[in-house]
Design a protein around this motif. Structure first.
Motif, PDB file in Angstrom:
ATOM      1  N   VAL A  10       0.837  -1.207   0.000  1.00 46.34           N
ATOM      2  CA  VAL A  10       0.000   0.000   0.000  1.00 46.34           C
ATOM      3  C   VAL A  10       0.873   1.259   0.000  1.00 46.34           C
ATOM      4  N   PHE A  11       1.887   1.291   0.860  1.00 43.34           N
ATOM      5  CA  PHE A  11       2.728   2.490   0.930  1.00 43.34           C
ATOM      6  C   PHE A  11       3.599   2.652  -0.311  1.00 43.34           C
ATOM      7  N   VAL A  12       4.097   1.552  -0.865  1.00 41.44           N
ATOM      8  CA  VAL A  12       4.889   1.648  -2.098  1.00 41.44           C
ATOM      9  C   VAL A  12       4.007   2.160  -3.237  1.00 41.44           C
ATOM     10  N   THR A  13       2.810   1.633  -3.353  1.00 34.95           N
ATOM     11  CA  THR A  13       1.883   2.072  -4.403  1.00 34.95           C
ATOM     12  C   THR A  13       1.574   3.556  -4.268  1.00 34.95           C
ATOM     13  N   SER A  14       1.316   3.991  -3.054  1.00 38.31           N
ATOM     14  CA  SER A  14       0.994   5.403  -2.814  1.00 38.31           C
ATOM     15  C   SER A  14       2.202   6.295  -3.094  1.00 38.31           C
ATOM     16  N   TRP A  15       3.366   5.845  -2.674  1.00 40.63           N
ATOM     17  CA  TRP A  15       4.600   6.596  -2.915  1.00 40.63           C
ATOM     18  C   TRP A  15       4.821   6.776  -4.414  1.00 40.63           C
ATOM     19  N   PHE A  16       4.682   5.691  -5.164  1.00 40.15           N
ATOM     20  CA  PHE A  16       4.899   5.771  -6.605  1.00 40.15           C
ATOM     21  C   PHE A  16       3.839   6.618  -7.295  1.00 40.15           C
ATOM     22  N   ALA A  17       2.627   6.628  -6.787  1.00 41.61           N
ATOM     23  CA  ALA A  17       1.607   7.510  -7.363  1.00 41.61           C
ATOM     24  C   ALA A  17       2.087   8.955  -7.315  1.00 41.61           C
ATOM     25  N   GLY A  18       2.679   9.341  -6.188  1.00 40.90           N
ATOM     26  CA  GLY A  18       3.231  10.687  -6.074  1.00 40.90           C
ATOM     27  C   GLY A  18       4.413  10.899  -7.007  1.00 40.90           C
TER      28      GLY A  18
END
Length: 142
Positions: A10-18
């Motif tokens: 979840v955090f990797v996905t959110s980080w990459f979205a940014g």
């Protein structure tokens, strides 16, 4: 361990979205002439960079916890080759994240010298990094 893995994803996905969106703002900033929309774009970029940084920290922490849980033992950490490669690419992602912060500071100071074409190419870097990381994790080629 599955909770840690889920949180890591979840955090990797959110980080990459940014990381996917922030350079798009840079493209628009590079195309702008100074004016009101420039300030609005800079505000968006600052907030997104801060938020993305806050997402990167738990992504990295949960990833390190996963590696420690999976590969530590009485004889110490024995990481497989694919994980060494993944960690190298994670360091490159962290460098890219830092580069985004440096570029944002240049836009804020009004010292950006690069055009929108550079930022369009720069915007593709996290896609390639993510592709390599996912292939390493899923395929485990070595």
């Amino acid at each position: 361990m599955l909770w840690i893995k889920a949180l890591h994803i979840v955090f990797v996905t959110s980080w990459f979205a940014g990381l996917f969106y922030l350079p798009r703002i840079f493209v628009n900033l590079a195309m702008e002439t100074p004016g009101s929309t420039t300030e609005r774009l800079l505000l968006m970029a600052r907030k997104l960079y801060r938020f993305t940084t806050m997402l990167a920290v738990p992504a990295v922490v949960f990833g390190l916890v996963l590696a420690w849980m999976q590969y530590s033992g009485p004889e110490g950490m024995k990481l497989p080759g694919w994980l060494h490669a993944k960690l190298l690419f994670v360091v490159l992602v962290l460098g890219y994240h830092h580069a985004c912060g440096s570029l944002l500071k240049k836009f804020e100071r009004g010292t950006n010298k690069r055009g929108h074409v550079f930022y369009r190419w720069f915007n593709e870097v996290p896609v390639l990094l993510l592709l390599v990381i996912v292939i390493l994790v899923v395929v485990k080629p070595f």
